[in-house]
Scaffold this motif. Structure first.
Motif, PDB file in Angstrom:
ATOM      1  N   ARG A 286       9.947  49.120  81.186  1.00  0.00           N
ATOM      2  CA  ARG A 286      10.501  48.769  79.883  1.00  0.00           C
ATOM      3  C   ARG A 286      10.846  47.283  79.893  1.00  0.00           C
ATOM      4  NH1 ARG A 286       8.395  52.232  76.663  1.00  0.00           N
ATOM      5  NH2 ARG A 286       9.085  54.394  76.943  1.00  0.00           N
ATOM      6  N   MET A 287      10.270  46.555  78.949  1.00  0.00           N
ATOM      7  CA  MET A 287      10.543  45.127  78.837  1.00  0.00           C
ATOM      8  C   MET A 287      11.824  44.919  78.033  1.00  0.00           C
ATOM      9  SD  MET A 287       7.888  44.250  80.506  1.00  0.00           S
ATOM     10  CE  MET A 287       8.016  42.457  80.362  1.00  0.00           C
ATOM     11  N   ASP A 288      12.640  43.948  78.450  1.00  0.00           N
ATOM     12  CA  ASP A 288      13.849  43.613  77.714  1.00  0.00           C
ATOM     13  C   ASP A 288      14.065  42.101  77.770  1.00  0.00           C
ATOM     14  OD1 ASP A 288      14.864  43.093  80.270  1.00  0.00           O
ATOM     15  OD2 ASP A 288      15.868  45.032  80.413  1.00  0.00           O
ATOM     16  N   GLU A 289      15.192  41.658  77.260  1.00  0.00           N
ATOM     17  CA  GLU A 289      15.455  40.218  77.196  1.00  0.00           C
ATOM     18  C   GLU A 289      15.516  39.588  78.580  1.00  0.00           C
ATOM     19  OE1 GLU A 289      18.971  39.641  74.946  1.00  0.00           O
ATOM     20  OE2 GLU A 289      18.101  40.307  73.036  1.00  0.00           O
ATOM     21  N   GLY A 290      15.957  40.368  79.577  1.00  0.00           N
ATOM     22  CA  GLY A 290      16.080  39.825  80.923  1.00  0.00           C
ATOM     23  C   GLY A 290      14.807  39.897  81.735  1.00  0.00           C
ATOM     24  N   GLY A 291      13.753  40.451  81.164  1.00  0.00           N
ATOM     25  CA  GLY A 291      12.494  40.590  81.896  1.00  0.00           C
ATOM     26  C   GLY A 291      11.996  42.014  81.814  1.00  0.00           C
ATOM     27  N   ALA A 292      12.122  42.754  82.907  1.00  0.00           N
ATOM     28  CA  ALA A 292      11.628  44.128  82.929  1.00  0.00           C
ATOM     29  C   ALA A 292      12.517  44.986  83.816  1.00  0.00           C
ATOM     30  CB  ALA A 292      10.187  44.168  83.434  1.00  0.00           C
ATOM     31  N   ARG A 293      12.520  46.266  83.508  1.00  0.00           N
ATOM     32  CA  ARG A 293      13.260  47.212  84.332  1.00  0.00           C
ATOM     33  C   ARG A 293      12.424  48.473  84.497  1.00  0.00           C
ATOM     34  NH1 ARG A 293      16.512  50.495  80.440  1.00  0.00           N
ATOM     35  NH2 ARG A 293      15.944  49.735  78.356  1.00  0.00           N
TER      36      ARG A 293
ATOM     37  N   GLN B 295      17.428  59.188  90.489  1.00  0.00           N
ATOM     38  CA  GLN B 295      17.255  57.789  90.861  1.00  0.00           C
ATOM     39  C   GLN B 295      17.835  56.876  89.792  1.00  0.00           C
ATOM     40  OE1 GLN B 295      13.089  57.242  91.547  1.00  0.00           O
ATOM     41  NE2 GLN B 295      13.051  58.513  93.369  1.00  0.00           N
ATOM     42  N   ARG B 296      18.206  55.676  90.204  1.00  0.00           N
ATOM     43  CA  ARG B 296      18.792  54.703  89.284  1.00  0.00           C
ATOM     44  C   ARG B 296      17.733  53.708  88.805  1.00  0.00           C
ATOM     45  NH1 ARG B 296      24.583  53.030  92.119  1.00  0.00           N
ATOM     46  NH2 ARG B 296      25.501  55.145  92.126  1.00  0.00           N
ATOM     47  N   GLU B 297      18.041  53.109  87.659  1.00  0.00           N
ATOM     48  CA  GLU B 297      17.168  52.058  87.158  1.00  0.00           C
ATOM     49  C   GLU B 297      17.178  50.868  88.124  1.00  0.00           C
ATOM     50  OE1 GLU B 297      17.859  50.738  83.234  1.00  0.00           O
ATOM     51  OE2 GLU B 297      17.915  52.750  82.357  1.00  0.00           O
ATOM     52  N   MET B 298      16.055  50.130  88.145  1.00  0.00           N
ATOM     53  CA  MET B 298      15.960  48.919  88.959  1.00  0.00           C
ATOM     54  C   MET B 298      15.330  47.807  88.130  1.00  0.00           C
ATOM     55  SD  MET B 298      14.751  50.228  92.740  1.00  0.00           S
ATOM     56  CE  MET B 298      13.467  51.328  92.143  1.00  0.00           C
ATOM     57  N   ARG B 299      15.729  46.595  88.423  1.00  0.00           N
ATOM     58  CA  ARG B 299      15.107  45.437  87.801  1.00  0.00           C
ATOM     59  C   ARG B 299      13.755  45.164  88.464  1.00  0.00           C
ATOM     60  NH1 ARG B 299      16.906  44.576  83.061  1.00  0.00           N
ATOM     61  NH2 ARG B 299      15.623  42.680  83.161  1.00  0.00           N
ATOM     62  N   ILE B 300      12.867  44.566  87.702  1.00  0.00           N
ATOM     63  CA  ILE B 300      11.570  44.129  88.217  1.00  0.00           C
ATOM     64  C   ILE B 300      11.446  42.638  87.951  1.00  0.00           C
ATOM     65  CG2 ILE B 300       9.078  44.469  88.173  1.00  0.00           C
ATOM     66  CD1 ILE B 300       9.541  47.175  86.853  1.00  0.00           C
ATOM     67  N   ASP B 301      11.338  41.847  89.018  1.00  0.00           N
ATOM     68  CA  ASP B 301      11.155  40.416  88.837  1.00  0.00           C
ATOM     69  C   ASP B 301       9.808  40.137  88.178  1.00  0.00           C
ATOM     70  OD1 ASP B 301      13.590  39.921  90.008  1.00  0.00           O
ATOM     71  OD2 ASP B 301      12.754  39.627  92.025  1.00  0.00           O
ATOM     72  N   GLY B 302       9.750  39.020  87.440  1.00  0.00           N
ATOM     73  CA  GLY B 302       8.533  38.685  86.711  1.00  0.00           C
ATOM     74  C   GLY B 302       7.296  38.646  87.581  1.00  0.00           C
ATOM     75  N   GLY B 303       7.424  38.123  88.801  1.00  0.00           N
ATOM     76  CA  GLY B 303       6.276  38.022  89.684  1.00  0.00           C
ATOM     77  C   GLY B 303       5.883  39.337  90.324  1.00  0.00           C
TER      78      GLY B 303
END
Length: 762
Positions: A169-176, A184-192
């Motif tokens: 899911r894309m959001d203002e901070g990038g992706a998660r 399981q918990r949500e995790m951030r995904i760095d742009g790279g």
């Protein structure tokens, strides 16, 4: 990681002569007693290492690091912590089954290379692990400063998933990453780390840890695709249940290097016109059949039946990479449009698939039946044969029913009619034996080219299906009888008698329907068949079938025999599907050894491990059943998501204190109605009736009742449906006032989402 034992202090190591390197024990002892010795120079100075000895000393330290005795972080060297007395180990998947080794399941990389642990397996061990298992083990570090770890298995543990999947899911901070598994918990995904993933994609990720706080983040390793398609939905089940679906390179290489088996050491059966009869969309063909009248004057109207099974043992030898991977998988897993095979395609769909007109090695059984269907004798043979025809169930049945086609017409009198004649007498013996006659329909999901559900059908149960099933059962019984006669170890397919608790519940339920119940605890399948016949006569078959099914135990594999209750057989083994079941491969090897049919039979090591093998493959079978069911539930939820607020006809398939399970008649999809939404009465769960009964009105909803429902919500990823009950219940006696669930004083509305267990497998 768990707290580790501290090393015991010993005396200062002796001084070493010039040109002599210190031992590993001396180095570890010095580091334990002198924490300041944390670098190569410090250690060299401590032991008086200089000149030409510096290079060998550095090599020694490097070796100790590789062996897991010391760890290096930048320029610092320290002794690795010892393993605790009891710890969790992962046995290497490629370990030699006769010489198992393992590594700690949890290990901090800063501690260096994890120590290798030898897993000992005494002959009297009650728990027998195998390659790929996770175990709880008691650790022995041995004598001396350099630990030589050995382990004794206490328990085989479930292993967590190797990877994770979720939706991007894309959001203002990038992706998660939104995980599919609610635990399981949500995790951030760095742009790279997104790769080619886009918003809404179902992806497979690796977990990495960032910063001093070790915050988990996701890195996309592959894009699975549209989460609404079957390919992606099956991957959810594969990952959630940790089903291996990628073959290691060593396994693929071994399979690709396999070559055709010759006639050497085999009987030539190429003159016998055996045929394969399978589903239209069968992905492999591992059994072929043929029958003919018995010419023996002492067996008038008798028949000879031949069953040839793919000789997988000729290609999958004990201890090989192929064998280890087949054991780990335990069985093939079948989804609506995907198979996760037990063996690579080179073996399962090529060399061992009984293709029409091609020579194939087989382990075959020749069985002689009299005119009543009683088996007079049987013999096993290792052969080379050639399938005379590849037929589908529908094709063979149509020919027998008077509609042959270009393929079945020429073989109708010579092959098909003799097969049906032999089956007719075998069916007599089956009916006399009286196996459990609980023939519940199975739904088949129809997909389009994009992997989306377009229809759900219940395939017609043909006589051709029963013919093949009866001949396979006879071959399985023959295998068990032969191995018992030769006093050989084997894996039985067992099905226990129903428990006393379940029989009591069945009697209570039948009493509530005014149906007779078995009085004795020593029930037989025929007792259940009488109950089903009576229920069918009185129009109560749906209610009774569900309860009789739930009364049955779970079939499984075991090294000890306690019979097969459902089939009403004293001894039974799985022999007929070695391409897709490891149990059958073990039985093939046992027959090869017992009958001296080759050098690739059952090994002594496998014999000692049979209890552990039985436990493992029973577990993988349950895992496969769950994966198949979860995938079908998700596909049906997706299919029905376009029909929210639509009305459906269904049947109550289960009742609990929480509410009603309902199965839709057209699709077989399962959903749930919470007790709190049933109506304006106070509803109580009456266990002996398997019903919800209203306090004031006596309105009753019981298992097997036909109902009309409205679909309120479909959750495709969870595979769940919520229904609203539209039907009125039957009016009966108000409930007795036992604890239950109150319905609201509002129209029937919201519901919850659950699933119920699928039917048992033989």
């Amino acid at each position: 990681m768990a707290q580790r034992t501290k090393p015991t202090k010993t005396k200062t190591p002796r001084q070493f002569a010039i040109g002599e390197l210190p031992s590993r024990e001396a180095i570890l002892q010095a580091m334990a007693e002198n924490p300041d010795l944390d670098g190569k120079r410090d250690l060299a100075r401590h032991f008086g290492v200089h000149g030409d000895m510096r290079t060998p000393f550095k090599v020694l330290l490097k070796q100790m690091e590789g062996e897991g005795f010391i760890a290096r972080s930048r320029k610092q060297i320290r002794r690795t912590a010892a393993l605790p007395a009891v710890t969790v180990l992962d046995i290497a998947a490629d370990a030699d089954p006769d010489n198992l080794h393992a590594f700690p399941a949890q290990w901090n990389d800063e501690e260096g290379t994890p120590p290798r642990v030898e897993v000992r397996q005494p002959k009297d061990a009650r728990v027998v692990p195998a390659p790929g298992d996770r175990i709880l083990a008691r650790i022995d570090a041995g004598e001396g400063e350099v630990p030589h770890y050995t382990a004794r298995t206490m328990k085989i543990l479930d292993k967590p998933r190797r990877g994770q999947i979720g939706i991007v899911r894309m959001d203002e901070g990038g992706a998660r990453l939104i995980p599919v598994d609610r635990k399981q918990r949500e995790m951030r995904i760095d742009g790279g780390d997104l790769g080619d993933a886009r918003d809404g994609d179902l992806v497979e990720v690796e977990v990495k840890f960032a910063g001093r706080l070790m915050i988990p983040k996701a890195r996309v390793s592959s894009v699975i695709g549209n989460p609404e398609s079957e390919g992606a939905v099956s991957m959810i089940a594969i990952h959630n249940l940790d089903i291996p679906y990628r073959f290691p390179a060593s396994v693929t290489k071994e399979a690709e290097e396999a070559t055709d088996v010759s006639l050497k050491g085999r009987e030539d059966w190429r003159h016998i016109p055996l045929v394969t009869i399978d589903p239209v969309d069968a992905k492999d063909h591992d059994d072929a059949v043929y029958a003919e009248p018995d010419a023996d004057p002492g067996n008038v109207d008798g028949h000879i039946v031949y069953v040839a099974i793919a000789d997988v043992a000729a290609y999958v030898r004990p201890g090989t990479a192929l064998d280890r991977e087949a054991y780990i998988r335990g069985n093939s897993v079948y989804f609506p449009d995907r198979v996760v095979p037990m063996l690579p395609e080179r073996i399962s769909n090529d060399l061992c698939s009984l293709r029409e007109g091609e020579n194939r090695p087989s382990l075959a059984v020749r069985m002689v039946f009299d005119k009543t269907g009683r088996k007079r004798s049987h013999t096993f043979h290792r052969v080379l044969f050639r399938s005379a025809a590849k037929l589908s169930y529908q094709q063979a049945q149509a020919a027998i029913d008077g509609k042959p086609d270009d393929k079945t017409g020429p073989i109708l009198d010579t092959i098909l009619r003799p097969l049906w004649a032999a089956y007719a007498v075998m069916a007599q013996a089956r009916d006399a034996r009286g196996p459990l006659d609980l023939d519940l329909p199975e739904r088949k999901i129809i997909l389009d080219k994009a992997g989306m559900v377009v229809d759900v059908k219940v395939p017609e149960r043909l006589e051709a299906h029963r013919l093949i099933e009866e001949m396979m059962i006879a071959a399985n019984v023959a295998a068990a009888e032969t191995l018992e006669k030769h006093k050989s170890a084997l894996l039985y397919r067992v099905h226990d008698v129903p428990s006393q608790e379940k029989l009591v519940a069945l009697r209570d339920f039948l009493s509530s329907l005014s149906l007779p119940a078995p009085k004795s605890d020593a029930v037989r399948p025929v007792d259940f068949n009488r109950i089903l016949d009576k229920a069918r006569t009185e129009g109560k078959i749906q209610q009774v079938s569900e309860i009789v099914l739930r009364t049955q135990a779970q079939a499984e594999y075991a090294a000890e025999n306690y019979g097969h209750f459902g089939l009403n057989l004293d001894r039974y083994a799985h022999f007929t599907s070695p391409i897709r079941r490891y149990a059958d491969l073990i039985v093939h090897r046992a027959l090869i050894s017992a009958l001296s049919l080759g050098k690739d039979g059952l090994t002594d090591s496998e014999i000692t491990r049979l209890p552990g093998i039985a436990e493992h493959i029973s577990s993988t079978e349950r895992r496969a059943m769950l994966a198949e069911r979860e995938t079908i539930d998700r596909l049906l939820a997706q299919f029905l998501s376009a029909h929210v607020n639509a009305r459906f006809q269904g049947r109550i398939s289960g009742v609990t204190r929480s509410g009603l399970f309902v199965r839709l008649k057209d699709t077989g999809a399962d959903g749930f109605i919470p007790a709190s939404t049933l109506g304006a009465d106070y509803y109580r769960f009456v266990e002996e009736m398997q019903a919800m009964v209203g306090d004031r009105t006596g309105e009753t909803f019981r298992i097997g009742d036909d109902v009309e429902v409205r679909l309120l919500e479909a959750a495709p990823i969870a595979g769940a449906l919520r229904f609203e009950l539209l039907s009125e219940g039957a009016r009966g006696v108000p409930s007795s006032g036992k604890r239950g669930r109150r319905g609201p004083s509002t129209p029937r509305g919201k519901a919850g989402a659950h699933r119920k267990p699928a039917k048992r497998k033989r």
